[in-house]
Write an enzyme that holds these catalytic residues in place. Structure first.
Site, PDB file in Angstrom:
ATOM      1  CG  ASP A  15     -39.126  -6.377  47.557  1.00  0.00           C
ATOM      2  OD1 ASP A  15     -39.267  -6.520  46.315  1.00  0.00           O
ATOM      3  OD2 ASP A  15     -39.870  -6.943  48.372  1.00  0.00           O
ATOM      4  CB  CYS A  72     -42.363  -5.175  46.845  1.00  0.00           C
ATOM      5  SG  CYS A  72     -44.057  -5.069  47.461  1.00  0.00           S
ATOM      6  CB  THR A  74     -48.053  -8.412  46.878  1.00  0.00           C
ATOM      7  OG1 THR A  74     -47.619  -7.606  47.988  1.00  0.00           O
ATOM      8  CG2 THR A  74     -47.848  -9.887  47.158  1.00  0.00           C
ATOM      9  CG  HIS A 105     -60.742   9.836  39.473  1.00  0.00           C
ATOM     10  ND1 HIS A 105     -61.839   9.017  39.553  1.00  0.00           N
ATOM     11  CD2 HIS A 105     -60.835  10.456  38.275  1.00  0.00           C
ATOM     12  CE1 HIS A 105     -62.569   9.133  38.454  1.00  0.00           C
ATOM     13  NE2 HIS A 105     -61.974  10.003  37.660  1.00  0.00           N
ATOM     14  CG  HIS A 140     -61.272  13.922  41.163  1.00  0.00           C
ATOM     15  ND1 HIS A 140     -61.962  12.802  41.565  1.00  0.00           N
ATOM     16  CD2 HIS A 140     -61.645  14.159  39.884  1.00  0.00           C
ATOM     17  CE1 HIS A 140     -62.710  12.370  40.574  1.00  0.00           C
ATOM     18  NE2 HIS A 140     -62.542  13.181  39.540  1.00  0.00           N
TER      19      HIS A 140
END
Length: 153
Positions: A15, A72, A74, A105, A140
């Site tokens: 963004d 973005c 955060t 993992h 995994h």
């Protein structure tokens, strides 16, 4: 080992808050001969992250790009949008060890970066760690197989 696939570009999306870091990463990829497809945004003008996350996610799911990097402010919003797709395992990483674990993992296929909370030099280290770590498989894989949502019988 590199997770990059011959002839398959890396997907990129962001963004407005991630635009500058995405531009830095594009230059880094170009300098290393790594092809990419940019799903936008193409400026720092305010925009909505799902508009770029969803086309990028569809391209990862279709095998048209692999892996992808999404950015973005955060990392949360774009990551949430990406993870609505059944074939996406987007991982928010802000240090190299998180990227190694997300790949090793969780077989993450999209690296999510928090532009407002990561130094660009560290972001490039995270990208390198993500690209250079293969999936460990084994126990995994059993967990990865349980991630997609299916109807309960």
């Amino acid at each position: 080992m590199s997770i990059l696939k011959e002839g398959v570009p890396v997907g990129l999306c962001s963004d407005h808050a991630g635009f500058e870091l995405k531009s830095i990463i594009e230059g880094y990829l170009e300098s290393h001969g790594v092809s990419f497809e940019d799903f936008g945004t193409y400026s720092a003008e305010s925009c909505d992250y799902p508009d770029y996350a969803h086309p990028c996610a569809f391209a990862v799911e279709a095998g048209r790009v692999y892996p992808a990097i999404a950015i973005c402010g955060t990392g949360n919003g774009i990551g949430m949008s990406l993870n609505k797709h059944q074939g996406i395992r987007a991982a928010l990483c802000w240090e190299p060890e998180l990227a190694r674990l997300a790949r090793g993992h969780n077989d993450a296929n999209v690296l999510v970066l928090p532009a407002r909370f990561i130094d660009p030099a560290v972001a490039l280290e995270v990208v390198d760690a993500f690209f250079s770590t293969s999936f460990d498989g084994g126990r995994h894989q059993r967990r990865i197989d349980k991630i997609p949502v299916s109807d309960c019988d």
